[in-house]
Each structure stands twice: as structure tokens, then as C-alpha cells.
Design a protein around this motif. Sequence first.
Motif, PDB file in Angstrom:
ATOM      1  N   GLY A  18       2.228   0.450  15.238  1.00  0.00           N
ATOM      2  CA  GLY A  18       2.122   1.438  13.805  1.00  0.00           C
ATOM      3  C   GLY A  18       2.514   0.878  12.514  1.00  0.00           C
ATOM      4  N   ALA A  19       3.553  -0.073  12.497  1.00  0.00           N
ATOM      5  CA  ALA A  19       3.997  -0.643  11.174  1.00  0.00           C
ATOM      6  C   ALA A  19       3.048  -1.640  10.857  1.00  0.00           C
ATOM      7  N   LEU A  20       2.569  -2.401  11.932  1.00  0.00           N
ATOM      8  CA  LEU A  20       1.490  -3.578  11.429  1.00  0.00           C
ATOM      9  C   LEU A  20       0.276  -3.040  10.936  1.00  0.00           C
ATOM     10  N   LEU A  21      -0.039  -2.039  11.687  1.00  0.00           N
ATOM     11  CA  LEU A  21      -1.414  -1.591  11.445  1.00  0.00           C
ATOM     12  C   LEU A  21      -1.387  -0.761   9.996  1.00  0.00           C
ATOM     13  N   ALA A  22      -0.143  -0.349   9.682  1.00  0.00           N
ATOM     14  CA  ALA A  22      -0.182   0.661   8.598  1.00  0.00           C
ATOM     15  C   ALA A  22       0.019  -0.302   7.306  1.00  0.00           C
ATOM     16  N   PRO A 369       8.701 -11.036   2.686  1.00  0.00           N
ATOM     17  CA  PRO A 369       7.815 -10.224   3.371  1.00  0.00           C
ATOM     18  C   PRO A 369       6.426 -10.589   3.215  1.00  0.00           C
ATOM     19  N   ALA A 370       5.614 -11.032   2.432  1.00  0.00           N
ATOM     20  CA  ALA A 370       4.372 -11.756   2.237  1.00  0.00           C
ATOM     21  C   ALA A 370       3.948 -12.416   3.707  1.00  0.00           C
ATOM     22  N   LEU A 371       5.076 -12.985   4.226  1.00  0.00           N
ATOM     23  CA  LEU A 371       4.691 -13.716   5.612  1.00  0.00           C
ATOM     24  C   LEU A 371       4.383 -12.860   6.698  1.00  0.00           C
ATOM     25  N   ARG A 372       4.648 -11.627   6.727  1.00  0.00           N
ATOM     26  CA  ARG A 372       4.265 -10.927   7.725  1.00  0.00           C
ATOM     27  C   ARG A 372       2.656 -10.732   8.290  1.00  0.00           C
ATOM     28  N   ASP A 373       2.088 -10.968   7.461  1.00  0.00           N
ATOM     29  CA  ASP A 373       0.608 -11.183   7.646  1.00  0.00           C
ATOM     30  C   ASP A 373       0.104 -12.321   8.877  1.00  0.00           C
ATOM     31  N   LEU A 374       1.266 -13.201   9.076  1.00  0.00           N
ATOM     32  CA  LEU A 374       1.459 -14.057  10.130  1.00  0.00           C
ATOM     33  C   LEU A 374       1.350 -13.317  11.532  1.00  0.00           C
ATOM     34  N   LEU A 375       2.248 -12.411  11.547  1.00  0.00           N
ATOM     35  CA  LEU A 375       2.437 -11.533  12.798  1.00  0.00           C
ATOM     36  C   LEU A 375       1.224 -10.442  12.955  1.00  0.00           C
ATOM     37  N   THR A 376       0.467  -9.974  11.985  1.00  0.00           N
ATOM     38  CA  THR A 376      -0.426  -9.163  12.274  1.00  0.00           C
ATOM     39  C   THR A 376      -1.624  -9.908  12.635  1.00  0.00           C
TER      40      THR A 376
END
Length: 470
Positions: A18-22, A369-376
Motif C-alpha cells: 500500500g505504501a509503495l502504490l500510494a 527518500p528519492a531512492l525509494r523509486d528503486l523499490l517500486t
Amino acid sequence: MTSPASVARTGALTALAGALLAGSLAAGPAAGHPPASLGTATPGSARTILPGLDAAAPTPSPAALAAQLAGPLQDPGLAGPAAYVVDALTGKVLLDIRGRTPATPASTLKTAVATAALATFPDARLRTTVVYSPPTGAAATAPGGTLWLVGAGDPTLTAAARPDGYPTPARLADLVHQVRAAGITSVSRVIGDGSLFTGPDRAPGWRDNYVTDGDVAPVSALELDAGRAAPGATGARAADPAAAATAVFGGALRMAGIAVGSVGTGPAQPSAHQVAAVDSPPVRVLVRKMLSESDNDLAESLGRLVARHRGLPASFAGAVRAVTGTLAELGLPTAGASLYDVSGLSTSDLIEPATLIAVLRAAVLPVRPALRDLLTGLPVAGFSGTLGDRFTSGDTAAGAGEVRAKTGTLRNVSSLAGQVVDADGRLLLFAFLSPAEEVSGTKAALDRIATALARCGCRAPAAGAPAPAR
């Protein structure tokens, strides 16, 4: 009956998804932010790291985890893979089989260029422009001048009238419409400019059949539909993507009623003025597309754009220096890396599995936090991207929906690097690199290792207690 551990694990995965999609894991841009340490996180920061994960979940015992993976790792089809597993929260190494020995990463290397791009310009858009030079002494839009299509390194620019899917790319049709709206009715020449990138268009270690088999186009700053013959086409890529894109552009202008003389390629005149422009989706969105689809053209383009940002040549060598330099500034290890491209297509690339894990962990921790798009952007086992058709057999189905990982396959390597929440609710990061030729059996063997890791309830047994059955 469902066990409490499995309920907690499902809750963690649901919250994470949910956190990733949101988008709550993709906070604002980090460009210009000073480098920071990516050391051990404190248990109290677990919710900041990934919402829904329990910092008190037991960390696997290295011995128990090694025993859990021993069988799958010994599959003869894998030819003795390197394996590196780390606890995401603490950074504790749980399994290390040649984790610090440089190995060929294949497309798992794309996690590195993704990190560099996200750390540099996550919200930038790639702007393809059209510039015009009228005949000498004539008005700005007088007929008979020269029109240049100027590439910005966006291989997702498309000739499709109504592109399907996500993200919606920049359209050639919009450029044509803007040229007409500018009042240009005829041109003597249409020229494609791909000069933003320099150097060779193929890297050392690229096989001769990559272009003809459709794996990648020769690298160019001007591409249309990634050098494919038509939107959505498969098969061979154009030998000269800039020339192919310019030919299609010339044809589209004619279809729109604009008279066109000759068509060719070359750099635009500095004095030419802009008459049209289209923008790509933001870089963070392109990164997710690159990772999910293992898009080699996007990887090489993003690497060159990072190089330009750092004042380096927009070439293979410049991209490698830019990406490794950015990783070093983030505090990530790059020792032992010997790279010839940033897409991982070169059979000569070498990098430590531990570096791949450090890259993934940088995206998990709250420092950047900008690197989180690597996970998504990581494909989801059995559901999306290059893992969409995997984890379907009886001995790997338990990993479907549980494993998120970047794939990598070449003639001399099959690899998988990503993350999984284990049976006790602990987030683990892993890299498995096999020196075996890519075949379906090799992929299935890697999937079995990742599935075994997902099923691992590998906490150390209490003193005097028997080890838990699996």
C-alpha cells in the motif's frame, strides 16, 4: 489454520504494498542534498524505513538461513552461484558466498544507474525539441528552411497516435502539430540531431546479435520507439536510430500537409529557434519502467545524462564514471567494479554482489527518500515486469507476490537481486549470481532459492529448544 506469524507477515506485506502504490515511499527530490552515511538504522526508525514492518521481528540466524538455502543453492544447473543475503534493517550479513568477489551482474546492474539517476534528477523530464532555421534573410517561419529534430536522450518518444499503457510517453504527433501551428508549411531539409551523446554506440562486451535480436538499439540521443520499426514492434532494432526517427518524422510532416525536401542527420545550427517541444515522463517514472521491463536503452540514456550533469562525456566511459562516482558519494562501495556499460549488457562487466545489496539498502533506509523509486520499480514475482511469467511452478509458487527483484540474464550469467519479507516478518535483501548460461531451468533454480528465502522462519532456536520444523 493461519499462524500468528503468517498473519503478521501478510499484514506487513499489505502495508508495504500500500505504501509503495500510494507513493508514500517516494518523497521529494534529493538533488543537491549532501552525501550522508548509510549505516545501521536504529530499531526505532523501522517505520520510517518501510511502514508495516515490525522492527522487533526476529533476525534470521545465519546458520539456519544457510541450512534453508543449502539445497537450492546446490542445484547443478546454477554452476555454483554467488549468494549474498543481508538484513535490511541492521545491515547484518546473513549469508556470504563470494559476496565480495566481483562477478558479472547482467541487468541487476541497472539498480546502480537507477540509483544514480534518482539521486541526481528524479523529477527532471527529457525534452525533445524541433528547431527551425529559415532561408537567409527570410522571416522566422518562412517556407524553405531547415527543420531539426533534436534528441534529448528519450528512447520512449513514440510514433503511436494514442500510446497504450503507463507511463504515457512523449508523442511525435504532438511535435508535428506544433510545427504546423507555428505556421511552417514547407522545409527544404529535415535533419535529425542525436549529437547530445558521444563516443561509440556499442560497448565492449556487447554481442553482435544484440541489435538484430532486438535487445538494444545502438545508443543514440535521438530514438523513436527505442529504435523499433513501429510502436510495440519486436525484433531487430534500427542500425541508425537517429536516421530512422528522422525518416518517420519527415513522413509524418508530409502526412500533415507540410512539404519536405531531403531528410538526413547532423547537429542543429546554434542559431535555429525552437518551434516545438515534448517532454518525457519524470525520470523517477522512467526509472521504474527501466527496472520493470529491463529496458537497456533507457539505462544507457540515463547513464549518459548523469554523466552530462557531472560534466563528463556522454559516452559509455563517461556514464560508468558518473554512476560509480555517484554511488561513492552516497557512501556505497564500488571497489572491485570494472564496468563497460551501465545496462549490464556487457559480458565483461564485473561488480561485487555486496555492492548490489548496498544499492538496494540505500533505497530502503530513510536517508535518501528519492531512492525509494528503486523499490517500486522492481518486478514482482509472478505479477509484473520480467518476473511476470516466473514463480508459477509448484516449488516456486510460494514466492509469487512475495519476491521483488531485478532479473539479469546473459550468455554467461543468470542473476536475481532484490528483497523479500521472510516468514517471521523480517525484510531481507539478496543477490544470487550464477555463472550459468541462461535457460529456463536456470531461472527456475534461482526462483527456488528466492522462494526458500521467503519461506524462511530462520530465527535461532531458544537455548535447549529443538529447531523449528520447515
